[in-house]
Write a protein that holds these residues in place. Structure first.
Motif, short mmCIF file in Angstrom:
data_model
loop_
_atom_site.label_atom_id
_atom_site.label_comp_id
_atom_site.label_asym_id
_atom_site.label_seq_id
_atom_site.Cartn_x
_atom_site.Cartn_y
_atom_site.Cartn_z
N GLN A 91 0.83 -1.21 0.00
CA GLN A 91 0.00 0.00 0.00
C GLN A 91 0.86 1.26 0.00
O GLN A 91 0.51 2.26 -0.63
N GLU A 92 1.99 1.20 0.69
CA GLU A 92 2.87 2.36 0.77
C GLU A 92 3.87 2.41 -0.38
O GLU A 92 4.76 3.26 -0.40
N THR A 305 -6.32 2.90 0.91
CA THR A 305 -5.20 3.83 1.01
C THR A 305 -5.03 4.21 2.47
O THR A 305 -5.98 4.66 3.10
N LEU A 309 -1.61 8.69 4.31
CA LEU A 309 -0.99 8.88 3.00
C LEU A 309 -1.95 9.58 2.04
O LEU A 309 -1.70 9.64 0.84
N THR A 310 -3.02 10.10 2.57
CA THR A 310 -3.98 10.81 1.74
C THR A 310 -4.47 12.05 2.48
O THR A 310 -4.05 12.31 3.61
N TYR A 311 -5.35 12.80 1.86
CA TYR A 311 -5.84 14.03 2.47
C TYR A 311 -7.28 14.27 2.04
O TYR A 311 -7.63 14.09 0.88
N GLN A 312 -8.08 14.65 3.02
CA GLN A 312 -9.44 15.07 2.74
C GLN A 312 -9.69 16.40 3.44
O GLN A 312 -9.23 16.60 4.58
#
Length: 323
Positions: A91-92, A305, A309-312
């Motif tokens: 995943q990374e 994810t 490692l993501t953004y909302q």
């Protein structure tokens, strides 16, 4: 056909297309197994599979598969927590999934050598270990000791919800029934009931004992930046090599923060610690925060994810504007 025999047949069939397969073999005595690098069919003769196979072999994958021009394809024998580590690494984007072949099996728990040795006091020179149902029989030249497996099972297995390897390419034997377990580990639940001052005093004492050997870091499948680790970097220079309570605390806090949302609770850090420091208390606490805030559990969904490692712009469970 036994699980081990089925596993050997699966590996034998796949081996011509692989550079190696990682499994376990007998170690220096009856109580210890060690990693086995299978490159030929002859090596398969040394493969073993039992609750003493405690090492997470996923720790080797980044070193084997990274690097320019590296086209190795590696097989890995995995139980549930090991497969979670592989999934998290994929995943990374730390390893390529198409160059890993997972040979999975169902796991009913592994042995805690500390518990086993404590229960087998007086039984010296153990020559063999037999797992018979819910019992473990230790045989020495002059005596035999029978222990309930539940009493010597590793603490991490008490709240494990993934007894079967996840996303395995091959699976040997029958799948283990996934039982219901408490969401929070009993040890952590009891610890969090203590006043904050007592918890802080507890960790001060644990950090005083730490010798900064880095066994917890070196055995962790998610610690992939050892050559550039903040603990040994001199540019920037965040930590000294002094083994003091403050410096040890700083290292462990950085370590656990780097594992937040990534730790698969394989327990390798705690198993490898020569001082028996209960490091999983820290890992489980942070994992609980990630589950609560992001409804995410590391290494369980190959298509997910990781939340860090993501953004909302807006998180469903974080009401910043309502404060």
């Amino acid at each position: 056909m036994s699980v081990l025999q089925e596993l050997k047949e699966q590996i034998r069939a796949a081996l011509p297309e692989l550079d190696m397969v990682l499994g376990w073999e007998q170690g220096f005595d009856a109580l210890h197994m060690r990693p086995l690098f299978i490159r030929t069919e002859k090596d398969l003769e040394r493969l073993v599979l039992n609750p003493l196979c405690v090492h997470s072999l996923a720790t080797y994958l980044p070193g084997l598969l990274r690097g320019a021009g590296n086209d190795k394809k590696v097989g890995l024998v995995v139980k549930g927590c090991d497969s979670r580590a592989v999934i998290q690494l994929v995943q990374e984007k730390l390893i390529p999934r198409d160059r890993v072949v997972m040979f999975g099996f169902g796991c009913n728990g592994i042995v805690s050598l500390q518990k086993l040795e404590a229960g087998a006091q007086g039984c010296t020179g153990i020559g063999s270990v037999e797992f018979a149902g819910d019992k473990v029989v230790l045989s020495a030249p002059d005596t035999k000791v029978e222990l309930p497996f539940a009493e010597i099972r590793s603490g991490k297995c008490e709240t494990c919800r993934y007894h079967n390897a996840i996303d395995a390419d091959h699976f040997a034997g029958a799948r283990v029934e996934e039982g219901t377990v408490p969401a929070k580990h009993p040890t952590l639940e009891e610890f969090e009931k203590l006043p904050l001052s007592e918890r802080f005093a507890f960790w001060q004492e644990q950090m005083r004992r730490c010798v900064r050997c880095y066994a917890c870091r070196n055995t962790c499948p998610m610690c992939v930046c050892r050559d550039h680790c903040i603990a040994t970097s001199r540019n920037p220079h965040w930590l000294t090599q002094e083994s003091s309570t403050a410096e040890n605390f700083m290292f462990q806090m950085i370590h656990v923060m780097h594992l937040t949302g990534r730790c698969v609770e394989c327990g390798e850090c705690e198993r490898a610690c020569p001082l028996d420091i209960p490091l999983m208390l820290l890992r489980r606490s942070m994992n609980g925060v990630v589950r609560e805030l992001f409804a995410y559990e590391s290494g369980t969904d190959p298509d997910a994810t990781p939340p860090l490692l993501t953004y909302q712009v807006e998180e469903e469970t974080i009401n910043e504007r309502g404060w």
